[in-house]
Design an enzyme around this catalytic site. Structure first.
Site, PDB file in Angstrom:
ATOM      1  N   ARG A   1      30.995  28.279  43.799  1.00 48.94           N
ATOM      2  CA  ARG A   1      31.879  28.428  42.653  1.00 48.94           C
ATOM      3  C   ARG A   1      31.180  28.239  41.312  1.00 48.94           C
ATOM      4  O   ARG A   1      30.441  27.275  41.117  1.00 48.94           O
ATOM      5  CB  ARG A   1      33.035  27.436  42.738  1.00 48.94           C
ATOM      6  CG  ARG A   1      34.095  27.668  41.662  1.00 48.94           C
ATOM      7  CD  ARG A   1      35.182  26.630  41.699  1.00 48.94           C
ATOM      8  NE  ARG A   1      36.239  26.947  40.737  1.00 48.94           N
ATOM      9  CZ  ARG A   1      37.113  26.073  40.267  1.00 48.94           C
ATOM     10  NH1 ARG A   1      37.052  24.811  40.677  1.00 48.94           N
ATOM     11  NH2 ARG A   1      38.029  26.440  39.394  1.00 48.94           N
ATOM     12  N   LEU A   2      31.437  29.176  40.406  1.00 52.63           N
ATOM     13  CA  LEU A   2      31.149  29.023  38.990  1.00 52.63           C
ATOM     14  C   LEU A   2      32.494  28.812  38.310  1.00 52.63           C
ATOM     15  O   LEU A   2      33.313  29.727  38.248  1.00 52.63           O
ATOM     16  CB  LEU A   2      30.449  30.261  38.433  1.00 52.63           C
ATOM     17  CG  LEU A   2      30.138  30.248  36.935  1.00 52.63           C
ATOM     18  CD1 LEU A   2      29.133  29.153  36.593  1.00 52.63           C
ATOM     19  CD2 LEU A   2      29.606  31.609  36.481  1.00 52.63           C
TER      20      LEU A   2
ATOM     21  N   GLY B   1      35.011  36.699  40.826  1.00 49.18           N
ATOM     22  CA  GLY B   1      35.427  37.623  39.785  1.00 49.18           C
ATOM     23  C   GLY B   1      36.414  37.000  38.834  1.00 49.18           C
ATOM     24  O   GLY B   1      36.577  35.773  38.795  1.00 49.18           O
ATOM     25  N   GLU B   2      37.072  37.846  38.058  1.00 48.85           N
ATOM     26  CA  GLU B   2      38.092  37.401  37.120  1.00 48.85           C
ATOM     27  C   GLU B   2      39.228  38.421  37.099  1.00 48.85           C
ATOM     28  O   GLU B   2      38.974  39.630  36.991  1.00 48.85           O
ATOM     29  CB  GLU B   2      37.529  37.264  35.695  1.00 48.85           C
ATOM     30  CG  GLU B   2      36.403  36.263  35.552  1.00 48.85           C
ATOM     31  CD  GLU B   2      36.811  34.827  35.817  1.00 48.85           C
ATOM     32  OE1 GLU B   2      38.024  34.527  35.752  1.00 48.85           O
ATOM     33  OE2 GLU B   2      35.922  34.001  36.090  1.00 48.85           O
TER      34      GLU B   2
ATOM     35  N   VAL C   1      35.208  28.797  35.751  1.00 48.28           N
ATOM     36  CA  VAL C   1      35.483  29.477  34.487  1.00 48.28           C
ATOM     37  C   VAL C   1      36.921  29.233  34.046  1.00 48.28           C
ATOM     38  O   VAL C   1      37.191  28.983  32.879  1.00 48.28           O
ATOM     39  CB  VAL C   1      35.200  30.990  34.616  1.00 48.28           C
ATOM     40  CG1 VAL C   1      35.661  31.743  33.376  1.00 48.28           C
ATOM     41  CG2 VAL C   1      33.707  31.231  34.848  1.00 48.28           C
TER      42      VAL C   1
ATOM     43  N   CYS D   1      31.791  33.966  41.080  1.00 42.92           N
ATOM     44  CA  CYS D   1      31.330  33.125  42.179  1.00 42.92           C
ATOM     45  C   CYS D   1      30.528  33.956  43.179  1.00 42.92           C
ATOM     46  O   CYS D   1      30.396  35.174  43.028  1.00 42.92           O
ATOM     47  CB  CYS D   1      32.519  32.487  42.893  1.00 42.92           C
ATOM     48  SG  CYS D   1      33.622  31.559  41.807  1.00 42.92           S
TER      49      CYS D   1
ATOM     50  N   SER E   1      29.745  42.112  27.091  1.00 42.93           N
ATOM     51  CA  SER E   1      28.663  43.077  26.882  1.00 42.93           C
ATOM     52  C   SER E   1      29.235  44.465  26.649  1.00 42.93           C
ATOM     53  O   SER E   1      30.336  44.785  27.097  1.00 42.93           O
ATOM     54  CB  SER E   1      27.736  43.084  28.110  1.00 42.93           C
ATOM     55  OG  SER E   1      26.855  44.184  28.092  1.00 42.93           O
TER      56      SER E   1
END
Length: 617
Positions: free
Chosen positions: A50-51, A83-84, A53, A2, A382
């Protein structure tokens, strides 16, 4: 992942007044296209984009929580976070056993309750990538924290009575009282390619350093604490134990980083790093159908490939081999030269970074790659970080240059320095980049933790590993974060798990270079997972187009700049130098010259925005 923004000003009352922070967070809409939120009370105003996820139906931010059983009688705090957390499931169970109750399934609520339980000691318990601002309503204090390796960015701007913060400089620059001024210090940092943790190009602006936690208290200003840093310890595992530990850590971190409630894929360039991540991910997701993989390519690249000192083969044959080996659902994003010169992606890249660089088509192609990936996935794994952690760069095997090794390798010193190649002699004199780089190099080397009596060669490799992890990796992570989030795509980097990084930092260099190969230890850990040609493929960096049409288009853009007598860039650039560089036959096909020309064009475009003041006094 986010976008976050915030204001704390102990002399103001923001209750019911969120317009300013909403304007700041609006600049981060690409980082969070799914929802927008704000929270303002007393001296604090938080904004969030917000994204979604994890737990898309819950997890709205800014989020307020109370310690304890939900009665409202305990300690209270509010968070804006991007973040996560990869260990949020375990943390949630621990917190439940301590009496915490949860309303959502998201990691945001877990992080907030971790603060409510452990205070500023919460960061040490996290495994993940994060940047957050937490307002403690009872203590009236702000806490800013960033993940150990600095995967997620966090900028701040101290004021006499508080602080501004945001995921990117553009959020802070959107505040009406901030003026975007770049002085000598900022321009040196921007153009030196040495990367100093904590620095930012704009006067008055700073970054929270990787592994750092800042606390702002009434009347005390900001205080800083490093909750994580690399530590030198004796490595006691055998070689076989080390290989097994590396493999176990990679299995664990890849499995953790696949957790999401949205589609997940991997980058697959056909190199060792991305191929290993894809192979491990493929093992973990087979029950859900084939793994989605993605690669970038250029029209005609394989057919007309020309080897150079950086790469001896195109990626495509290795990508095809890996796709066949794993059976992935693969998308090859093929770009033509004219796509790399379109105005909109060029503007989008400059907008993503808030500042120029000379990577040119390498950045534009990555932006366009992520644009296509986002049509299929929201999360992407990645291989970034493997070269820094495992010693994969060619300069690890070269004599000591007495400066940051990547500067010597890529022509950022002496007569080949791109800044000297295109900037005026006066600007070059004022910047004094050789002295600046030398000073930053001495500071960086002085930080390195070493073991008493460590042999000279082992100590030198440790120093270079430290420089790669704390400096070069920062540049690489910033690039990947900005270009992915500009497309609302979350990129996760398993090789940057801080447990793995700490373990490898103390592994003997001879084992990292097992069998005399770069990343020999990683190749050994990949045994049985990859086809042998891929496992032993020599390192090849992210590709640049070799299409002569691109060099021709670049020359046309330089000619157009040279025709403009009043271009903003002429405050820094030397017309004669740039004209001579562009006129040399074949020069725009070489890495050094192309970097210099791309840098000149980007500097002009950046200054053409009209709002930036360059102060070299």
């Amino acid at each position: 992942m986010c976008g976050i923004a915030g204001i704390v000003d102990y002399d103001r009352d923001f209750t019911g007044r969120s317009a300013t922070v909403e304007a700041m967070s609006a600049t981060l809409a690409c980082r969070g296209p799914d929802e927008a939120g704000s929270w303002s009370r007393g001296p604090v105003s938080f904004g969030h984009r917000r994204l979604s996820v994890i737990d898309p139906a819950g997890g709205q931010q800014p989020m307020l929580a109370t310690h304890g059983d939900g009665s409202g009688a305990g300690r209270r705090a509010v968070i804006t976070y991007g973040g996560e957390l990869y260990n949020f499931t375990e943390l949630r169970e621990t917190l439940r056993s301590l009496g915490h109750r949860f309303r959502t399934r998201c990691d945001t609520e877990v992080l907030l309750h971790a603060y409510l339980e452990w205070g500023t000691g919460f960061a040490e318990r996290l495994n993940g990538i994060f940047a957050c601002g937490i307002w403690d309503l009872d203590e009236q204090q702000l806490v800013l924290a960033r993940d150990p390796l600095g995967v997620k960015p966090l900028y701040y701007w101290p004021t006499p009575t508080g602080v501004l913060f945001g995921s990117e400089p553009k959020a802070i620059l959107a505040h009406p009282e901030v003026r975007p001024v770049v002085d000598l210090a900022g321009l040196r940092e921007l153009l030196s390619a040495s990367y100093t943790p904590g620095e930012a190009p704009y006067r008055g602006m700073r970054q929270v350093r990787p592994g750092e936690l800042l606390v702002l208290r009434p009347g005390q200003g900001l205080t800083s604490r490093r909750y994580w840093r690399l530590v030198a310890t004796e490595h006691t595992d055998s070689f076989d134990q080390t290989v097994a530990t590396v493999r176990e850590l990679l299995h664990d971190t890849v499995a953790r980083q696949l957790v999401a409630d949205v589609p997940v894929g991997t980058l697959l360039s056909g190199g060792l790093d991305s191929s290993l991540i894809s192979a491990l991910a493929n093992q973990a997701v087979t029950k859900d159908g084939p793994l989605r993989t993605f690669a970038v390519d250029f029209a005609g690249y394989e057919e007309h490939f020309r080897p150079d000192f950086m790469r001896d083969a195109p990626d495509s044959p290795y990508v095809r081999q890996m796709v066949e080996h794993l059976g992935t659902d693969h998308t090859n994003v093929v770009l033509a030269a004219d796509q790399l010169m379109q105005p909109e992606p060029l503007r989008a890249v400059l907008r993503a970074f808030d500042a120029p660089n000379g990577r040119g088509d390498r950045d534009t192609s990555m932006y366009l790659l992520f644009e296509q990936v986002r049509k299929f996935c929201t999360v992407l794994l990645s291989g970034e970080g493997a070269d820094e952690v495992f010693g994969g760069y060619a300069w690890f095997h070269k004599p000591d240059p007495g400066t940051f090794p990547w500067l010597a390798m890529f022509g950022h010193t002496g007569d080949t320095d791109p800044v000297e190649t295109v900037c005026t002699d006066e600007v070059v004199r004022l910047l004094a980049l050789p002295e600046y780089r030398a000073d930053r190099y001495r500071q960086a080397v002085a930080e390195v933790p070493v073991l008493p009596g460590e042999p000279g060669e082992e100590r030198r490799k440790r120093i270079w590993s430290y420089l790669a992890i704390t400096r070069l990796l920062g540049m690489m992570l910033e690039r990947k974060d900005r270009l992915s989030m500009a497309n609302s795509l979350e990129v996760r980097v398993p090789f940057c798990d801080h447990r793995l990084v700490q373990y490898l930092f103390n592994t003997p260099w001879a084992w990292k270079a097992h069998e005399g190969r770069e990343k020999g230890l990683l190749r050994e850990a990949a045994a049985g997972l990859l086809p042998e040609p891929v496992r032993y493929r020599r390192k090849a960096p992210y590709p640049a187009t070799q299409d002569p049409l691109y060099a021709a288009a670049l020359r046309d853009r330089v000619a157009a700049l040279l025709d403009r007598a009043t271009a903003p860039g002429w405050s820094l650039l030397d017309r004669r130098k740039l004209a001579e560089l562009a006129a040399r036959e074949g020069q725009l096909a070489s890495n050094e010259s192309r970097y210099a020309v791309e840098l000149a064009l980007r500097l002009d475009e950046w200054l053409a925005g009209g709002e930036i003041t360059v102060d070299l006094t």
